[in-house]
Design a protein around this motif. Structure first.
Motif, PDB file in Angstrom:
ATOM      1  N   UNK A  52      55.347  13.772 -78.813  1.00  0.00           N
ATOM      2  CA  UNK A  52      55.104  15.056 -78.135  1.00  0.00           C
ATOM      3  C   UNK A  52      55.317  16.294 -78.992  1.00  0.00           C
ATOM      4  N   UNK A  53      56.108  16.173 -80.067  1.00  0.00           N
ATOM      5  CA  UNK A  53      56.386  17.375 -80.862  1.00  0.00           C
ATOM      6  C   UNK A  53      55.454  17.445 -82.067  1.00  0.00           C
ATOM      7  N   UNK A  54      55.437  16.346 -82.846  1.00  0.00           N
ATOM      8  CA  UNK A  54      54.539  16.321 -83.999  1.00  0.00           C
ATOM      9  C   UNK A  54      53.101  16.053 -83.528  1.00  0.00           C
ATOM     10  N   UNK A  55      52.985  15.223 -82.498  1.00  0.00           N
ATOM     11  CA  UNK A  55      51.703  14.812 -81.901  1.00  0.00           C
ATOM     12  C   UNK A  55      50.773  14.161 -82.921  1.00  0.00           C
ATOM     13  N   UNK A  56      51.066  12.872 -83.178  1.00  0.00           N
ATOM     14  CA  UNK A  56      50.244  12.128 -84.134  1.00  0.00           C
ATOM     15  C   UNK A  56      48.894  11.757 -83.532  1.00  0.00           C
ATOM     16  N   UNK A  57      48.907  11.534 -82.194  1.00  0.00           N
ATOM     17  CA  UNK A  57      47.704  11.087 -81.507  1.00  0.00           C
ATOM     18  C   UNK A  57      46.692  12.245 -81.428  1.00  0.00           C
ATOM     19  N   UNK A  58      45.481  12.052 -81.983  1.00  0.00           N
ATOM     20  CA  UNK A  58      44.479  13.128 -82.053  1.00  0.00           C
ATOM     21  C   UNK A  58      44.033  13.580 -80.656  1.00  0.00           C
ATOM     22  N   UNK A  59      43.919  12.609 -79.737  1.00  0.00           N
ATOM     23  CA  UNK A  59      43.507  12.966 -78.372  1.00  0.00           C
ATOM     24  C   UNK A  59      44.512  13.914 -77.729  1.00  0.00           C
ATOM     25  N   UNK A  60      45.810  13.539 -77.875  1.00  0.00           N
ATOM     26  CA  UNK A  60      46.860  14.389 -77.284  1.00  0.00           C
ATOM     27  C   UNK A  60      46.878  15.757 -77.953  1.00  0.00           C
ATOM     28  N   UNK A  61      46.681  15.760 -79.274  1.00  0.00           N
ATOM     29  CA  UNK A  61      46.709  17.025 -80.016  1.00  0.00           C
ATOM     30  C   UNK A  61      45.613  17.961 -79.506  1.00  0.00           C
ATOM     31  N   UNK A  62      44.456  17.365 -79.192  1.00  0.00           N
ATOM     32  CA  UNK A  62      43.346  18.176 -78.696  1.00  0.00           C
ATOM     33  C   UNK A  62      43.674  18.789 -77.337  1.00  0.00           C
ATOM     34  N   UNK A  63      44.439  18.014 -76.534  1.00  0.00           N
ATOM     35  CA  UNK A  63      44.812  18.541 -75.216  1.00  0.00           C
ATOM     36  C   UNK A  63      45.879  19.631 -75.365  1.00  0.00           C
ATOM     37  N   UNK A  64      46.835  19.356 -76.305  1.00  0.00           N
ATOM     38  CA  UNK A  64      47.964  20.285 -76.460  1.00  0.00           C
ATOM     39  C   UNK A  64      47.463  21.675 -76.857  1.00  0.00           C
ATOM     40  N   UNK A  65      46.616  21.702 -77.847  1.00  0.00           N
ATOM     41  CA  UNK A  65      46.075  22.988 -78.294  1.00  0.00           C
ATOM     42  C   UNK A  65      44.564  22.983 -78.131  1.00  0.00           C
ATOM     43  N   UNK A  66      44.073  23.206 -76.915  1.00  0.00           N
ATOM     44  CA  UNK A  66      42.620  23.206 -76.737  1.00  0.00           C
ATOM     45  C   UNK A  66      42.037  24.358 -77.565  1.00  0.00           C
ATOM     46  N   UNK A  67      40.849  24.144 -78.107  1.00  0.00           N
ATOM     47  CA  UNK A  67      40.256  25.170 -78.972  1.00  0.00           C
ATOM     48  C   UNK A  67      40.140  26.496 -78.242  1.00  0.00           C
ATOM     49  N   UNK A  68      40.793  27.477 -78.822  1.00  0.00           N
ATOM     50  CA  UNK A  68      40.721  28.812 -78.227  1.00  0.00           C
ATOM     51  C   UNK A  68      41.619  28.981 -77.007  1.00  0.00           C
ATOM     52  N   UNK A  69      42.128  27.847 -76.476  1.00  0.00           N
ATOM     53  CA  UNK A  69      42.919  27.941 -75.252  1.00  0.00           C
ATOM     54  C   UNK A  69      44.407  28.049 -75.525  1.00  0.00           C
ATOM     55  N   UNK A  70      45.184  28.226 -74.463  1.00  0.00           N
ATOM     56  CA  UNK A  70      46.634  28.338 -74.594  1.00  0.00           C
ATOM     57  C   UNK A  70      47.248  26.933 -74.621  1.00  0.00           C
ATOM     58  N   UNK A  71      48.516  26.890 -75.048  1.00  0.00           N
ATOM     59  CA  UNK A  71      49.286  25.640 -75.126  1.00  0.00           C
ATOM     60  C   UNK A  71      49.249  24.928 -73.772  1.00  0.00           C
ATOM     61  N   UNK A  72      48.824  23.625 -73.760  1.00  0.00           N
ATOM     62  CA  UNK A  72      48.746  22.897 -72.495  1.00  0.00           C
ATOM     63  C   UNK A  72      49.626  21.653 -72.534  1.00  0.00           C
ATOM     64  N   UNK A  73      50.919  21.863 -72.389  1.00  0.00           N
ATOM     65  CA  UNK A  73      51.864  20.742 -72.385  1.00  0.00           C
ATOM     66  C   UNK A  73      51.679  19.909 -71.114  1.00  0.00           C
ATOM     67  N   UNK A  74      51.387  20.592 -70.050  1.00  0.00           N
ATOM     68  CA  UNK A  74      51.178  19.903 -68.766  1.00  0.00           C
ATOM     69  C   UNK A  74      50.070  18.842 -68.892  1.00  0.00           C
ATOM     70  N   UNK A  75      48.968  19.251 -69.470  1.00  0.00           N
ATOM     71  CA  UNK A  75      47.835  18.331 -69.630  1.00  0.00           C
ATOM     72  C   UNK A  75      48.184  17.180 -70.546  1.00  0.00           C
ATOM     73  N   UNK A  76      48.940  17.472 -71.584  1.00  0.00           N
ATOM     74  CA  UNK A  76      49.320  16.441 -72.549  1.00  0.00           C
ATOM     75  C   UNK A  76      50.229  15.391 -71.894  1.00  0.00           C
ATOM     76  N   UNK A  77      51.186  15.872 -71.117  1.00  0.00           N
ATOM     77  CA  UNK A  77      52.109  14.954 -70.434  1.00  0.00           C
ATOM     78  C   UNK A  77      51.320  14.079 -69.467  1.00  0.00           C
TER      79      UNK A  77
END
Ligand code: FES
Lengths: 247, 221
Positions: free
Chosen positions: B121-146
């Motif tokens: 969850x912090x480093x986010x090795x998984x590319x799919x999760x990383x894309x959710x965490x920082x959606x392009x242009x969007x704000x941080x989405x920890x909720x979506x990642x969880x």
């Protein structure tokens, strides 16, 4: 009663040692555990076999010499009882009984069931005493001690130094023993002058002898023939921490 | 104070254990904001990220505390192992518990899990999760990642197992620390044991509420 004993036999400190199976016939339920071993030894001697070596002295539960691990429990199945005060009525006819020596790096086996507990003596020498000036005996009640403190000191002083705490602790820790020896003086005015030095020296010696650290399993309290409570270990920790700062 | 002595090492373990427990509880309360909805959780995450250098001070202090806990535990375990070189052929456990006997194991596995959790969850090795965490242009989405992470069965299982072990570790650790500080009283021994177990249970329920509710009823309405 007829019993099957599985006894640890070891010729000397350097021998490997092994468990041996020895039968015990004609055991009376009224015999003490040590008398049962005497009976077996009489027979072994007649048969020209080396008798089982075990420690004992008073046989009335006050000296702390008897030290047998009986069926995996220090001093056997009876709570608050030394092996010498344990009676065969606590067992059933036909039982198998495992008898082993205390197992601890600080208590090396000398022979069969006898271990060397001099490490306890060295802990005592390090601080388990009070220095008293010579002279006439002081008047009774000249130093008032509250009943509560006197009782606590007596509870701790009940320790007979048998080593069952070390034997039963999964960590081979001697903290219940050291705690009792520290607490018996910490609660009395006579123990105050050396209070700080005592706890530091006794813990240092305990560590140097190779005993383990308490991890709060409380197996020691469960087997202590004198029912020394583990609250004294908490007290030992407190005494130690109080005096350790500035080290 | 000499930290190499039995009581010294135990004290370091207990003091650091208290801090780690406080962190675990704080972390748990933070995570429970998942149930307050997307906005609340994401705002909380933004707030933490916004701490800047303070975040790093907290992280490094936690790391130091964690290492001190592990080092003092190693000192104690090595000493304890050496104290009984020959095992008994027959030994009964009278009062020790499963939790007290498995402190080393539960601690090691939880330690390994912490590394996994950080990578997750912090480093986010998984590319799919990383894309959710920082959606392009969007704000941080920890909720979506969880939500995405715990929709995955094996991941949820890892969290369940790790938290059971963490709860066991704390349920013995709390009462153990009280004794190490000399605060365990005979009168209150039973209630202190109970409190210790209750803290373990609280951690178990609190930490697993989010993953299990996502996994079983996908609370993202
Ligand atoms: S022989 Fe003295 S206490 Fe058992």
């Amino acid at each position: 009663m007829k019993l099957t004993l599985h006894v640890w036999r070891q010729k000397n400190a350097s021998d490997q040692g092994r468990m041996e199976t020895i039968s015990a016939d004609g055991v009376s339920p009224d015999m003490s555990f040590l008398e049962m071993l005497d009976l077996v030894n009489d027979r072994l001697e007649k048969e020209g076999v080396e008798p089982i070596a075990f420690d004992h002295d008073c046989r009335e539960g006050i000296c702390g010499m008897c030290s047998l691990m009986i069926n995996g429990v220090a001093h056997g199945p009876e709570a608050g009882t030394t092996a010498c005060q344990l009676h065969m009525r606590s067992f059933q006819d036909g039982d198998s009984i495992h008898i082993e020596p205390w197992r601890s790096r600080a208590f090396p086996v000398i022979r069969d069931l006898i271990v060397d507990r001099a490490s306890f003596e060295r802990i005592q020498h390090a601080g388990g005493y009070v220095s008293v000036n010579c002279g006439g005996a002081p008047d009774g009640n000249a130093v008032p001690i509250s009943k509560i403190e006197a009782d606590l000191a007596m509870d701790a002083a009940a320790c007979i130094g048998c080593g069952a705490c070390v034997a039963s602790c999964p960590n081979g820790s001697a903290m219940l023993f050291v705690a009792a020896k520290v607490a018996q003086f910490a609660h009395l005015p006579q123990g105050q002058p050396e209070r700080k030095k005592r706890v530091q020296a006794m813990v240092a010696t305990m560590d140097a002898e190779g005993f383990g650290a308490c991890s709060n399993h409380y197996e020691c309290e469960a087997v202590c023939p004198k029912d020394i409570p583990v609250k004294f270990i908490g007290e030992l920790n407190r005494e130690y921490l109080r005096t350790a700062c500035g080290d | 104070m000499k930290t190499q002595t039995t009581i010294g090492a135990k004290t370091v373990m207990a003091v650091t254990g208290v801090f780690l427990l406080l962190f675990v509880l704080g972390h748990m309360v933070g995570n429970l904001q998942y149930f307050a909805g997307e906005e609340t959780l994401n705002a909380y995450a933004e707030m933490l990220q916004g701490l800047g250098p303070l975040l790093w001070i907290i992280r490094l202090s936690l790391l130091a505390i964690f290492l001190a806990h592990v080092i003092s535990a190693t000192t104690v375990v090595r000493r304890n192992r050496a104290a009984r070189p020959v095992a008994y052929a027959c030994k009964e456990n009278l009062t020790s518990t499963f939790a007290s006997r498995t402190m080393l194991m539960s601690g090691l596995i939880v330690g390994a899990f912490v590394i996994y959790h950080l990578l997750h969850f912090t480093v986010v090795l998984d590319a799919n999760l990383a894309a959710i965490k920082h959606p392009e242009g969007g704000a941080l989405d920890v909720y979506g990642m969880v939500t995405a992470a715990f929709s995955h069965g094996p991941t949820t299982l890892i969290y369940v197992i790790a938290n059971i072990l963490l709860a066991l570790h704390c349920s013995h650790g709390v009462q153990s620390a009280l004794q190490t500080f000399g605060l365990r009283s005979e009168k209150c021994a039973a209630c202190q044991r109970l409190t210790s177990h209750a803290i373990g249970a609280l951690i178990l329920l609190g930490n697993l509420a989010v993953p299990l509710s996502i996994h079983f009823c996908n609370c993202r309405a």
